[in-house]
Design an enzyme around this catalytic site. Sequence first.
Site, short mmCIF file in Angstrom:
data_model
loop_
_atom_site.label_atom_id
_atom_site.label_comp_id
_atom_site.label_asym_id
_atom_site.label_seq_id
_atom_site.Cartn_x
_atom_site.Cartn_y
_atom_site.Cartn_z
N GLY A 17 0.76 -1.25 0.34
CA GLY A 17 0.02 0.06 -0.11
C GLY A 17 0.80 0.75 -0.05
O GLY A 17 2.43 1.14 0.00
N GLY A 64 0.65 5.77 0.76
CA GLY A 64 -0.16 7.05 1.10
C GLY A 64 0.87 8.54 0.53
O GLY A 64 1.95 8.56 0.40
N ALA A 65 0.44 9.10 1.92
CA ALA A 65 1.11 10.11 1.87
C ALA A 65 2.74 10.06 2.66
O ALA A 65 3.27 10.84 1.87
CB ALA A 65 0.28 11.58 3.45
N ASN A 66 2.99 9.53 3.32
CA ASN A 66 4.43 9.37 4.12
C ASN A 66 4.73 8.48 2.69
O ASN A 66 6.61 8.47 4.03
CB ASN A 66 4.18 8.30 5.33
CG ASN A 66 3.17 10.16 6.19
OD1 ASN A 66 3.44 11.37 6.12
ND2 ASN A 66 2.82 9.75 7.28
N VAL A 125 4.87 0.73 1.00
CA VAL A 125 4.97 -0.46 1.93
C VAL A 125 4.93 -1.48 1.19
O VAL A 125 4.05 -1.36 0.06
CB VAL A 125 4.55 0.10 3.09
CG1 VAL A 125 4.08 -1.75 3.77
CG2 VAL A 125 4.15 1.06 4.30
N ASP A 178 -4.82 9.48 14.12
CA ASP A 178 -5.10 9.21 12.67
C ASP A 178 -6.42 7.53 12.51
O ASP A 178 -5.58 6.68 11.49
CB ASP A 178 -4.25 9.13 11.42
CG ASP A 178 -4.86 9.26 10.13
OD1 ASP A 178 -5.90 10.06 10.35
OD2 ASP A 178 -3.75 9.59 9.54
N1 LIG Z 1 2.97 -3.76 8.96
C1 LIG Z 1 1.91 -3.73 7.80
N2 LIG Z 1 1.24 -4.59 7.36
C2 LIG Z 1 0.62 -5.13 6.39
N3 LIG Z 1 0.48 -4.10 5.62
C3 LIG Z 1 0.51 -2.75 6.46
C4 LIG Z 1 1.46 -2.78 7.33
N4 LIG Z 1 1.45 -1.24 7.05
C5 LIG Z 1 0.77 -0.66 5.95
N5 LIG Z 1 0.60 -1.41 5.31
C6 LIG Z 1 -0.13 -1.26 4.40
O1 LIG Z 1 -0.19 -0.17 3.81
C7 LIG Z 1 -0.92 1.31 3.16
C8 LIG Z 1 -0.29 2.49 3.89
O2 LIG Z 1 0.94 2.14 4.73
P1 LIG Z 1 0.10 4.06 5.91
O3 LIG Z 1 -0.49 3.73 6.08
O4 LIG Z 1 1.95 3.28 6.95
O5 LIG Z 1 1.33 4.49 4.64
P2 LIG Z 1 0.84 5.93 4.83
O6 LIG Z 1 2.50 6.76 3.41
O7 LIG Z 1 1.24 7.16 6.30
O8 LIG Z 1 -0.40 6.47 4.50
P3 LIG Z 1 -1.78 7.44 4.80
O9 LIG Z 1 -1.42 8.43 4.10
O10 LIG Z 1 -2.45 6.57 5.54
O11 LIG Z 1 -1.12 8.17 5.96
C9 LIG Z 1 -1.67 0.39 3.91
O12 LIG Z 1 -3.04 1.18 4.50
C10 LIG Z 1 -1.98 -1.09 4.26
O13 LIG Z 1 -2.24 -0.74 4.03
#
Ligand SMILES: Nc1ncnc2c1ncn2[C@@H]1O[C@H](COP(=O)(O)OP(=O)(O)OP(=O)(O)O)[C@@H](O)[C@H]1O
Length: 308
Positions: free
Chosen positions: A31, A33-35, A38, A144
Amino acid sequence: MTTSFEWSLPRGTVIKGKWKQGIYKVERLLGEGANGKVFLVENRQNWYALKIGADAVDLQSEVNVLKSIAEQKRTSKEESYLIDVDDLRMADGREYPFYVMRYVRGVTLFDYLARQGSEWFPVTLYSLLGKLAQLHEAGWAFGDLKVENVLVGDYGRVELVDYGGVTAFGKGVRQFTEIYDRGYWNAGTRSADAGYDLFSFAVLCLQLYESKRMAQLTAALLPQNRVPEELLRIAYANPVLKPLCGWLRKAMGGEFKNAREAAAAWQQWMHRTGGRSSPPVPRWIKGLFVASATVLATTIYWLLRTGL
Ligand SMILES: Nc1ncnc2c1ncn2[C@@H]1O[C@H](COP(=O)(O)OP(=O)(O)OP(=O)(O)O)[C@@H](O)[C@H]1O
Protein backbone atom coordinates in the site's frame (compact mmCIF):
# COMPACT_ATOMS: atom_id res chain seq x y z
CA MET A 1 -3.46 10.43 -1.27
CA THR A 2 -0.33 11.01 -3.28
CA THR A 3 3.25 10.19 -2.59
CA SER A 4 5.98 12.59 -3.48
CA PHE A 5 8.04 9.86 -5.10
CA GLU A 6 6.57 8.02 -8.00
CA TRP A 7 8.86 5.03 -8.50
CA SER A 8 8.14 1.50 -7.42
CA LEU A 9 10.28 -1.54 -6.66
CA PRO A 10 9.54 -4.58 -8.82
CA ARG A 11 9.17 -8.07 -7.36
CA GLY A 12 12.56 -9.62 -6.63
CA THR A 13 14.35 -6.31 -5.96
CA VAL A 14 16.86 -6.72 -3.16
CA ILE A 15 16.95 -3.93 -0.61
CA LYS A 16 20.14 -3.75 1.40
CA GLY A 17 20.33 -1.45 4.40
CA LYS A 18 23.24 0.97 4.12
CA TRP A 19 24.20 0.86 7.80
CA LYS A 20 23.10 -2.50 9.19
CA GLN A 21 23.31 -4.45 5.93
CA GLY A 22 19.93 -6.13 6.45
CA ILE A 23 18.78 -7.78 3.21
CA TYR A 24 15.12 -7.77 2.16
CA LYS A 25 13.65 -9.16 -1.04
CA VAL A 26 10.60 -7.34 -2.40
CA GLU A 27 7.52 -9.48 -3.00
CA ARG A 28 4.90 -6.82 -3.78
CA LEU A 29 3.55 -3.39 -2.91
CA LEU A 30 1.19 -3.56 0.07
CA GLY A 31 0.00 0.00 0.00
CA GLU A 32 0.98 3.61 -0.18
CA GLY A 33 -0.02 6.88 1.37
CA ALA A 34 1.13 10.39 2.03
CA ASN A 35 4.21 9.31 3.97
CA GLY A 36 5.58 6.53 1.85
CA LYS A 37 5.23 3.15 0.21
CA VAL A 38 4.89 -0.13 2.07
CA PHE A 39 6.23 -3.35 0.52
CA LEU A 40 5.86 -6.96 1.51
CA VAL A 41 9.44 -8.25 1.82
CA GLU A 42 11.16 -11.47 2.72
CA ASN A 43 14.16 -11.94 4.97
CA ARG A 44 15.37 -15.43 5.94
CA GLN A 45 12.03 -16.96 5.05
CA ASN A 46 10.07 -14.50 7.18
CA TRP A 47 7.64 -11.96 5.80
CA TYR A 48 7.84 -8.32 6.87
CA ALA A 49 6.35 -5.00 5.83
CA LEU A 50 8.95 -2.43 4.80
CA LYS A 51 8.03 1.23 4.62
CA ILE A 52 10.11 3.59 2.51
CA GLY A 53 9.56 7.25 3.12
CA ALA A 54 10.01 10.21 0.87
CA ASP A 55 10.67 12.49 3.81
CA ALA A 56 13.28 11.48 6.37
CA VAL A 57 11.82 13.73 9.09
CA ASP A 58 8.29 12.29 8.81
CA LEU A 59 9.56 8.72 8.78
CA GLN A 60 11.89 9.41 11.69
CA SER A 61 9.01 10.65 13.86
CA GLU A 62 7.10 7.41 13.10
CA VAL A 63 10.19 5.40 14.02
CA ASN A 64 10.61 7.34 17.27
CA VAL A 65 7.03 6.55 18.27
CA LEU A 66 7.42 2.86 17.42
CA LYS A 67 10.69 2.68 19.36
CA SER A 68 9.13 4.30 22.36
CA ILE A 69 6.13 1.92 22.24
CA ALA A 70 8.55 -1.03 21.90
CA GLU A 71 10.45 0.22 24.98
CA GLN A 72 7.27 0.31 27.02
CA LYS A 73 6.30 -3.16 25.84
CA ARG A 74 9.67 -4.77 26.41
CA THR A 75 8.38 -6.87 29.25
CA SER A 76 5.42 -8.25 27.26
CA LYS A 77 5.78 -11.46 25.29
CA GLU A 78 4.31 -9.89 22.18
CA GLU A 79 6.59 -9.91 19.11
CA SER A 80 8.15 -6.49 18.50
CA TYR A 81 6.41 -4.41 15.84
CA LEU A 82 9.53 -2.49 14.78
CA ILE A 83 12.19 -4.81 13.34
CA ASP A 84 14.82 -2.65 11.62
CA VAL A 85 15.56 0.95 10.64
CA ASP A 86 18.03 1.91 7.91
CA ASP A 87 18.63 3.81 4.67
CA LEU A 88 18.41 2.56 1.10
CA ARG A 89 20.73 3.88 -1.60
CA MET A 90 19.11 3.79 -5.04
CA ALA A 91 20.98 3.19 -8.30
CA ASP A 92 20.76 6.94 -9.06
CA GLY A 93 22.66 7.67 -5.84
CA ARG A 94 19.66 9.08 -3.94
CA GLU A 95 19.00 7.79 -0.44
CA TYR A 96 15.68 6.96 1.16
CA PRO A 97 15.04 6.08 4.79
CA PHE A 98 13.10 2.89 5.52
CA TYR A 99 11.93 0.85 8.43
CA VAL A 100 10.84 -2.76 8.68
CA MET A 101 7.86 -3.82 10.76
CA ARG A 102 5.83 -6.92 11.49
CA TYR A 103 3.72 -7.90 8.50
CA VAL A 104 0.06 -7.71 9.41
CA ARG A 105 -1.69 -10.42 7.49
CA GLY A 106 -5.19 -9.14 7.08
CA VAL A 107 -7.71 -7.23 5.05
CA THR A 108 -9.17 -3.81 5.68
CA LEU A 109 -12.01 -3.62 8.17
CA PHE A 110 -14.36 -2.63 5.38
CA ASP A 111 -13.49 -5.69 3.25
CA TYR A 112 -13.59 -7.98 6.26
CA LEU A 113 -17.14 -7.01 7.21
CA ALA A 114 -18.29 -7.06 3.60
CA ARG A 115 -16.96 -10.63 3.33
CA GLN A 116 -17.89 -12.01 6.77
CA GLY A 117 -21.11 -10.13 7.40
CA SER A 118 -22.31 -7.54 9.90
CA GLU A 119 -22.56 -10.11 12.69
CA TRP A 120 -18.77 -9.73 13.01
CA PHE A 121 -19.07 -5.98 13.55
CA PRO A 122 -19.45 -6.03 17.37
CA VAL A 123 -16.62 -8.45 18.09
CA THR A 124 -14.17 -6.91 15.62
CA LEU A 125 -14.75 -3.41 16.88
CA TYR A 126 -14.48 -4.61 20.47
CA SER A 127 -11.06 -5.97 19.61
CA LEU A 128 -10.15 -2.57 18.16
CA LEU A 129 -11.16 -0.85 21.40
CA GLY A 130 -8.75 -3.20 23.18
CA LYS A 131 -5.91 -2.15 20.87
CA LEU A 132 -6.66 1.50 21.54
CA ALA A 133 -6.78 0.90 25.29
CA GLN A 134 -3.30 -0.70 25.19
CA LEU A 135 -1.88 2.25 23.26
CA HIS A 136 -3.54 4.78 25.60
CA GLU A 137 -2.20 3.01 28.65
CA ALA A 138 1.28 3.54 27.22
CA GLY A 139 0.50 7.30 27.00
CA TRP A 140 -0.26 7.63 23.30
CA ALA A 141 -3.30 8.51 21.20
CA PHE A 142 -3.43 6.89 17.76
CA GLY A 143 -4.52 10.18 16.18
CA ASP A 144 -5.32 9.16 12.62
CA LEU A 145 -7.80 6.37 13.33
CA LYS A 146 -9.73 5.54 10.16
CA VAL A 147 -11.05 2.51 8.28
CA GLU A 148 -7.89 2.30 6.10
CA ASN A 149 -5.61 2.05 9.14
CA VAL A 150 -7.26 -0.99 10.66
CA LEU A 151 -6.45 -4.45 9.30
CA VAL A 152 -8.32 -7.56 10.39
CA GLY A 153 -6.81 -11.01 10.52
CA ASP A 154 -8.33 -14.39 11.36
CA TYR A 155 -11.08 -14.56 13.96
CA GLY A 156 -11.70 -10.83 13.84
CA ARG A 157 -8.37 -9.93 15.48
CA VAL A 158 -7.49 -6.35 14.53
CA GLU A 159 -4.17 -4.59 14.08
CA LEU A 160 -3.52 -0.91 13.69
CA VAL A 161 -1.21 0.16 10.89
CA ASP A 162 0.31 3.57 10.12
CA TYR A 163 1.69 5.04 13.30
CA GLY A 164 2.33 8.38 11.59
CA GLY A 165 -0.43 10.09 13.57
CA VAL A 166 0.43 8.67 16.98
CA THR A 167 0.77 11.53 19.47
CA ALA A 168 1.79 11.65 23.13
CA PHE A 169 -1.15 12.46 25.42
CA GLY A 170 -1.44 16.20 25.95
CA LYS A 171 0.25 17.20 22.67
CA GLY A 172 -1.65 18.43 19.59
CA VAL A 173 -2.63 15.79 17.01
CA ARG A 174 -0.99 16.84 13.73
CA GLN A 175 -1.83 14.02 11.35
CA PHE A 176 -5.54 13.34 11.09
CA THR A 177 -8.28 12.85 8.51
CA GLU A 178 -10.91 15.61 8.64
CA ILE A 179 -14.05 13.52 8.74
CA TYR A 180 -12.74 11.55 11.75
CA ASP A 181 -11.47 14.63 13.55
CA ARG A 182 -13.11 15.83 16.76
CA GLY A 183 -12.14 19.43 15.97
CA TYR A 184 -13.76 19.29 12.54
CA TRP A 185 -17.08 18.35 14.16
CA ASN A 186 -16.81 21.10 16.79
CA ALA A 187 -16.85 18.41 19.46
CA GLY A 188 -13.59 19.24 21.23
CA THR A 189 -9.94 20.08 20.81
CA ARG A 190 -7.20 18.37 18.82
CA SER A 191 -5.33 17.61 21.97
CA ALA A 192 -4.29 13.93 22.13
CA ASP A 193 -6.32 12.06 24.70
CA ALA A 194 -8.42 8.91 24.90
CA GLY A 195 -11.54 10.86 23.93
CA TYR A 196 -9.93 12.00 20.68
CA ASP A 197 -9.51 8.41 19.48
CA LEU A 198 -12.93 7.37 20.80
CA PHE A 199 -14.54 10.14 18.77
CA SER A 200 -12.76 8.87 15.64
CA PHE A 201 -13.79 5.35 16.57
CA ALA A 202 -17.45 6.42 16.58
CA VAL A 203 -17.05 8.07 13.17
CA LEU A 204 -15.33 4.91 11.94
CA CYS A 205 -18.46 2.92 12.87
CA LEU A 206 -20.50 5.28 10.70
CA GLN A 207 -18.00 5.20 7.86
CA LEU A 208 -18.31 1.41 7.70
CA TYR A 209 -22.01 1.54 6.92
CA GLU A 210 -22.86 5.05 5.84
CA SER A 211 -19.82 6.43 4.02
CA LYS A 212 -21.95 7.82 1.18
CA ARG A 213 -24.28 9.73 3.50
CA MET A 214 -21.30 10.94 5.49
CA ALA A 215 -19.70 12.34 2.34
CA GLN A 216 -22.98 14.03 1.37
CA LEU A 217 -23.33 15.48 4.86
CA THR A 218 -19.85 16.93 4.98
CA ALA A 219 -20.32 18.46 1.55
CA ALA A 220 -23.62 20.07 2.58
CA LEU A 221 -22.85 21.43 6.06
CA LEU A 222 -21.41 24.83 6.84
CA PRO A 223 -18.43 24.56 9.22
CA GLN A 224 -20.40 26.04 12.15
CA ASN A 225 -23.15 23.45 11.67
CA ARG A 226 -20.86 20.46 11.92
CA VAL A 227 -21.97 18.92 15.19
CA PRO A 228 -22.13 15.32 16.51
CA GLU A 229 -25.96 15.40 16.42
CA GLU A 230 -25.78 15.37 12.62
CA LEU A 231 -23.69 12.19 12.78
CA LEU A 232 -26.04 10.58 15.27
CA ARG A 233 -28.98 11.29 12.99
CA ILE A 234 -27.29 9.18 10.31
CA ALA A 235 -26.53 6.39 12.81
CA TYR A 236 -30.11 6.35 14.02
CA ALA A 237 -31.42 5.74 10.51
CA ASN A 238 -29.17 2.71 9.97
CA PRO A 239 -30.36 -0.70 11.27
CA VAL A 240 -26.88 -1.89 12.24
CA LEU A 241 -25.94 1.33 14.02
CA LYS A 242 -29.27 2.23 15.61
CA PRO A 243 -28.87 -0.09 18.64
CA LEU A 244 -25.47 1.49 19.24
CA CYS A 245 -26.66 5.10 19.31
CA GLY A 246 -26.40 5.39 23.11
CA TRP A 247 -22.78 4.26 22.99
CA LEU A 248 -21.96 6.47 20.02
CA ARG A 249 -23.47 9.51 21.74
CA LYS A 250 -21.25 8.96 24.77
CA ALA A 251 -18.15 8.43 22.65
CA MET A 252 -18.82 11.58 20.61
CA GLY A 253 -19.61 13.57 23.73
CA GLY A 254 -16.37 12.56 25.47
CA GLU A 255 -18.30 10.86 28.26
CA PHE A 256 -16.10 7.79 28.58
CA LYS A 257 -13.25 8.17 31.04
CA ASN A 258 -11.00 6.00 28.90
CA ALA A 259 -11.01 3.27 26.26
CA ARG A 260 -11.37 0.52 28.88
CA GLU A 261 -14.60 2.08 30.13
CA ALA A 262 -15.78 2.44 26.52
CA ALA A 263 -14.91 -1.21 25.87
CA ALA A 264 -16.79 -2.32 28.99
CA ALA A 265 -19.90 -0.46 27.79
CA TRP A 266 -19.46 -2.02 24.34
CA GLN A 267 -19.13 -5.44 25.97
CA GLN A 268 -22.38 -4.90 27.88
CA TRP A 269 -24.10 -4.05 24.63
CA MET A 270 -22.69 -7.25 23.09
CA HIS A 271 -24.01 -9.28 26.01
CA ARG A 272 -27.44 -7.68 25.73
CA THR A 273 -27.75 -8.33 22.02
CA GLY A 274 -25.79 -11.60 21.98
CA GLY A 275 -23.33 -9.85 19.64
CA ARG A 276 -26.02 -9.27 17.02
CA SER A 277 -26.22 -5.94 15.33
CA SER A 278 -27.66 -6.85 11.97
CA PRO A 279 -31.33 -6.63 11.03
CA PRO A 280 -33.44 -9.83 11.12
CA VAL A 281 -32.48 -12.36 8.45
CA PRO A 282 -34.91 -14.82 6.78
CA ARG A 283 -34.82 -18.33 8.27
CA TRP A 284 -33.50 -20.03 5.12
CA ILE A 285 -30.52 -17.69 4.95
CA LYS A 286 -29.76 -18.31 8.61
CA GLY A 287 -29.03 -21.96 7.85
CA LEU A 288 -26.24 -20.94 5.49
CA PHE A 289 -24.46 -19.12 8.28
CA VAL A 290 -24.38 -21.84 10.90
CA ALA A 291 -20.67 -22.58 10.39
CA SER A 292 -19.71 -18.93 10.41
CA ALA A 293 -21.87 -18.33 13.48
CA THR A 294 -20.08 -21.10 15.35
CA VAL A 295 -16.70 -19.50 14.67
CA LEU A 296 -18.11 -16.12 15.68
CA ALA A 297 -19.56 -17.48 18.93
CA THR A 298 -16.21 -19.11 19.76
CA THR A 299 -14.38 -15.86 19.08
CA ILE A 300 -16.75 -13.83 21.25
CA TYR A 301 -16.44 -16.35 24.07
CA TRP A 302 -12.64 -16.39 23.80
CA LEU A 303 -12.36 -12.57 23.59
CA LEU A 304 -14.62 -12.01 26.56
CA ARG A 305 -12.84 -14.67 28.61
CA THR A 306 -9.31 -13.52 27.87
CA GLY A 307 -10.27 -9.87 28.17
CA LEU A 308 -8.85 -7.21 25.86
N1 LIG B 1 2.61 -3.67 8.86
C1 LIG B 1 1.83 -3.76 7.78
N2 LIG B 1 1.37 -4.95 7.36
C2 LIG B 1 0.58 -5.03 6.26
N3 LIG B 1 0.18 -3.99 5.51
C3 LIG B 1 0.60 -2.76 5.89
C4 LIG B 1 1.45 -2.59 7.03
N4 LIG B 1 1.70 -1.26 7.16
C5 LIG B 1 1.05 -0.66 6.15
N5 LIG B 1 0.40 -1.54 5.38
C6 LIG B 1 -0.41 -1.25 4.18
O1 LIG B 1 0.13 -0.13 3.50
C7 LIG B 1 -0.81 0.95 3.44
C8 LIG B 1 -0.09 2.28 3.52
O2 LIG B 1 0.69 2.34 4.71
P1 LIG B 1 0.66 3.61 5.67
O3 LIG B 1 -0.77 3.90 6.00
O4 LIG B 1 1.61 3.37 6.78
O5 LIG B 1 1.22 4.72 4.70
P2 LIG B 1 1.07 6.29 4.87
O6 LIG B 1 1.92 6.88 3.78
O7 LIG B 1 1.43 6.70 6.25
O8 LIG B 1 -0.48 6.48 4.59
P3 LIG B 1 -1.44 7.71 4.96
O9 LIG B 1 -1.38 8.64 3.81
O10 LIG B 1 -2.79 7.02 5.10
O11 LIG B 1 -0.96 8.30 6.23
C9 LIG B 1 -1.78 0.67 4.60
O12 LIG B 1 -3.05 1.24 4.37
C10 LIG B 1 -1.82 -0.86 4.59
O13 LIG B 1 -2.72 -1.34 3.62
